[in-house]
Design an enzyme around this catalytic site. Sequence first.
Site, PDB file in Angstrom:
ATOM      1  N   ASP A 204     -19.197 -31.668 -24.675  1.00 38.89           N
ATOM      2  CA  ASP A 204     -19.053 -30.735 -25.853  1.00 38.89           C
ATOM      3  C   ASP A 204     -20.333 -31.026 -26.662  1.00 38.89           C
ATOM      4  O   ASP A 204     -20.891 -32.032 -26.940  1.00 38.89           O
ATOM      5  CB  ASP A 204     -17.730 -31.126 -26.582  1.00 38.89           C
ATOM      6  CG  ASP A 204     -17.572 -30.080 -27.876  1.00 38.89           C
ATOM      7  OD1 ASP A 204     -17.578 -28.938 -27.743  1.00 38.89           O
ATOM      8  OD2 ASP A 204     -17.264 -30.653 -29.053  1.00 38.89           O
ATOM      9  N   GLU A 244     -22.417 -28.004 -22.696  1.00 35.50           N
ATOM     10  CA  GLU A 244     -22.635 -26.837 -23.810  1.00 35.50           C
ATOM     11  C   GLU A 244     -23.702 -27.217 -24.332  1.00 35.50           C
ATOM     12  O   GLU A 244     -23.658 -28.046 -25.382  1.00 35.50           O
ATOM     13  CB  GLU A 244     -21.091 -26.911 -24.720  1.00 35.50           C
ATOM     14  CG  GLU A 244     -21.250 -25.812 -25.692  1.00 35.50           C
ATOM     15  CD  GLU A 244     -20.465 -26.118 -26.820  1.00 35.50           C
ATOM     16  OE1 GLU A 244     -19.637 -25.112 -27.317  1.00 35.50           O
ATOM     17  OE2 GLU A 244     -19.920 -27.474 -27.192  1.00 35.50           O
TER      18      GLU A 244
END
Length: 549
Positions: A204, A244
């Site tokens: 993330d 990401e």
Amino acid sequence: MRPADTSDLWWRTAVIYCLDIETFQDSDGDGVGDIEGLCDRIDYLSELGVTCLWLMPFQPTRDLDDGYDITDFTGVDPRLGDLGGSVELLRIAHGRGIRVIMDLVVNHTSDRHPWFRSARRSRTSKHRNYYVWRDRPPRTSQKTVFPGEEDGVWEHDERTDQYYLHSFYRHQPDLNLAEPEVRAAIARVVGFWTELGVDGFRLDAVPFLISPPGAADETDPHEFLRELHRFVGRRRGGAALLGEVGLPHKDQLEYFGSSGTELELQFDFETMQAVFLSLVRHDAGPVAEVLGKRPVVDRRLGWAMFLRNHDELTLEQLDEQGRQDVFDELAPDERQRVYGRGIVRRLAPMLRGDPRRIRQAYSLLFSLPGAPMLLYGEEIGMGELPAMPDRAAIRTPMQWDPGPAGGFSTARASRVPDMPTDGYAPEHVNVHDQLRDPDSLLSFVRLLIARYRSAPEIAWGELSIVDTGDPAVLAHACRADGVLFIAVHNFAEDARRVEIELPDLDGDASVADLLSNTPIEPTDGRLVLDLEGYGFRWLRRSGSGSLRS
């Protein structure tokens, strides 16, 4: 590229399916999805053609940020199941040929995590350096990731009279990744899950991982990613890291590392945003320009392609006019926008339920070079729930059948999360009905996945843009091992005829239409194609003259 050369690079051709266990399937009637419910639906994913399951956070949480505020990195939220259930899920998925990756959320912890509770007891706590503290916030403080929800990124802690850093929410204090003990703790977390059988991790907000604002400066901020990559490789050979990294292509390259020493896959945010700009302008130009400049990466690395994910549809990389054009067309109501940069809607309602445009968008997704990713429910055209705040609007329960609660749960209505209404309610949009309809969106997506998996040159081939002579029509080619794949997409609402030159073809070569299995005869190496409004074609020709589909 021969299969023997690529068998260990499964992530390059993966069909990724992202889901939240909490909203996928409830097995015990308490109104909350669980691991056992997901196990019961693995066959559905296998039949859809999924080869990689991406699990959003399922660890213990206060659930203030949809599970991303984790209180125990090596546990399972008791609402969802237990570790034994997790192992069973991995066994069942692997038995169906599906690999499983999970979110690795180590930018921060919950403020209820034992590390932070210990850290805030005193300045001499053994966990104090696990987080970033300052006597007073720096004058040049960064902006919050969630403008409008947080005023800043520094929060005062009364007990120790210092401020801690939180790049996200105040209840998510940032971990100090410059601290060796923190890295060692993360390694133990990674080692724990790989030992259980997890095949990789989705990282993330990677830029915050390597250069956390306010933390101690590092000589080489990318060393953390390299260190993590080495550790994962030692613990589970063939595991992959999916990152990401919401940056332009040129800035993403350094996150792959030298010859694949950091991330194996990265989400292609720049192409995704260009696709939506092309969709609203009815102009192939934006996506053609971005694809034409996309860097070529090492064969062991790749791009993860997507249209919608579990977050807002971010438009940060579009210029001001482009962003406004997309907002005006796809999110005309201010309540459908968030943080000044994104849209909190699902694909089908954004495209006004027009089956031509929806199918064109998915055809483009699966024909672009990379590993395609689907968010749960997108394959049936689920809608959003406007009454829910921000990103929660697109995180409603999976709609399995037209019955009460859409087949998600047998709990009484008051205990089941709300679902979309009107034309996107379960009685209109559900798996049960679409499985039995050969003309449904689900049947179409299954076809696209099957064709994608049978044409490895889409993922492996050399990409080029083919001139169509029409600004509304995009044609791109992928070439590998004597096989030529061409996808043609019409972004205009009216029909178009285009003529494209195929220099790779002999004058008498034939071409197969992969979506209809109809042979096409080119003339002198040229193809004349008639496309309906928002129409598309997938064309393929092998070097031997045989047609594989």
